[in-house]
Design a protein around this motif. Sequence first.
Motif, mmCIF file in Angstrom:
data_model
loop_
_atom_site.group_PDB
_atom_site.id
_atom_site.type_symbol
_atom_site.label_atom_id
_atom_site.label_comp_id
_atom_site.label_asym_id
_atom_site.label_seq_id
_atom_site.Cartn_x
_atom_site.Cartn_y
_atom_site.Cartn_z
ATOM 1 N N LYS A 66 0.828 -1.209 0.000
ATOM 2 C CA LYS A 66 0.000 0.000 0.000
ATOM 3 C C LYS A 66 0.862 1.258 0.000
ATOM 4 O O LYS A 66 0.535 2.242 -0.683
ATOM 5 N N HIS A 70 0.807 4.136 -2.958
ATOM 6 C CA HIS A 70 0.624 5.566 -2.696
ATOM 7 C C HIS A 70 1.814 6.364 -3.229
ATOM 8 O O HIS A 70 1.641 7.490 -3.713
ATOM 9 N N GLU A 71 2.991 5.797 -3.164
ATOM 10 C CA GLU A 71 4.166 6.467 -3.711
ATOM 11 C C GLU A 71 4.028 6.650 -5.224
ATOM 12 O O GLU A 71 4.339 7.722 -5.770
ATOM 13 N N ASP A 73 1.171 6.746 -6.881
ATOM 14 C CA ASP A 73 0.103 7.725 -7.095
ATOM 15 C C ASP A 73 0.612 9.147 -6.907
ATOM 16 O O ASP A 73 0.245 10.053 -7.661
ATOM 17 N N ILE A 74 1.459 9.347 -5.925
ATOM 18 C CA ILE A 74 2.022 10.681 -5.683
ATOM 19 C C ILE A 74 2.854 11.123 -6.882
ATOM 20 O O ILE A 74 2.757 12.268 -7.338
ATOM 21 N N GLU A 97 -5.069 16.148 -3.234
ATOM 22 C CA GLU A 97 -4.963 14.699 -3.443
ATOM 23 C C GLU A 97 -3.544 14.208 -3.146
ATOM 24 O O GLU A 97 -3.358 13.136 -2.557
ATOM 25 N N ASP A 100 -3.201 14.050 0.582
ATOM 26 C CA ASP A 100 -3.904 12.883 1.107
ATOM 27 C C ASP A 100 -3.095 11.607 0.884
ATOM 28 O O ASP A 100 -2.953 10.782 1.791
ATOM 29 N N HIS A 101 -2.541 11.453 -0.311
ATOM 30 C CA HIS A 101 -1.732 10.270 -0.604
ATOM 31 C C HIS A 101 -0.444 10.255 0.227
ATOM 32 O O HIS A 101 0.005 9.177 0.653
ATOM 33 N N GLN A 102 0.130 11.426 0.474
ATOM 34 C CA GLN A 102 1.320 11.478 1.325
ATOM 35 C C GLN A 102 0.989 11.057 2.755
ATOM 36 O O GLN A 102 1.753 10.319 3.384
ATOM 37 N N GLN A 104 -1.494 9.040 3.656
ATOM 38 C CA GLN A 104 -1.725 7.591 3.622
ATOM 39 C C GLN A 104 -0.405 6.830 3.513
ATOM 40 O O GLN A 104 -0.224 5.792 4.144
ATOM 41 N N HIS A 105 0.500 7.354 2.690
ATOM 42 C CA HIS A 105 1.803 6.712 2.530
ATOM 43 C C HIS A 105 2.556 6.675 3.862
ATOM 44 O O HIS A 105 3.125 5.646 4.238
#
Length: 161
Positions: A66, A70-71, A73-74, A97, A100-102, A104-105
């Motif tokens: 995961k 996320h990495e 996606d970033i 966004e 948010d991904h950072q 979550q990462h």
Amino acid sequence: MKNFGRVLRLALQHRLNVIGCVASALFVAVLWAANLSAVFPIVDVIMTDRALPDWIDDQLADHDNKAALHEQDIAELRLQLTDVSEDSKESYRLRAEIADHQYQHENHANSARRYRWAAPYAHQYLPSSTFKTLMLVIVFVLVGTILRCMFRIVNVLLVAR
């Protein structure tokens, strides 16, 4: 507020009782949390017929995957951000966004770090069969419940003084 001050002055005449009440209440809360938090992973482990060290390895792999997603996606969102004007709504949306991904990462990377730290100890000290894992959890919950009840008794005695 005046009545609270009076009660506080009266209670502080018995400082040791107040400290004992607060400490025993905190121990009861910690033991409740430990007993309750021990249940979910164990139910997951036992229902899927795995050992606890295997479950920890699965969780580690899951959080690593995961975090890597996320990495990626970033990186994709940052590429999209370069193609958009700085003050547009799309730019603000992409930045939100990315944030948010950072977040979550970081969460998944921290969880993976904790599982990576616990994995060697789990493989060394925890049981490798489902039945032994169940027995360990039952003993853990039983001891925690007995300790919690003892601290509750101490708390009730201190409060009643």
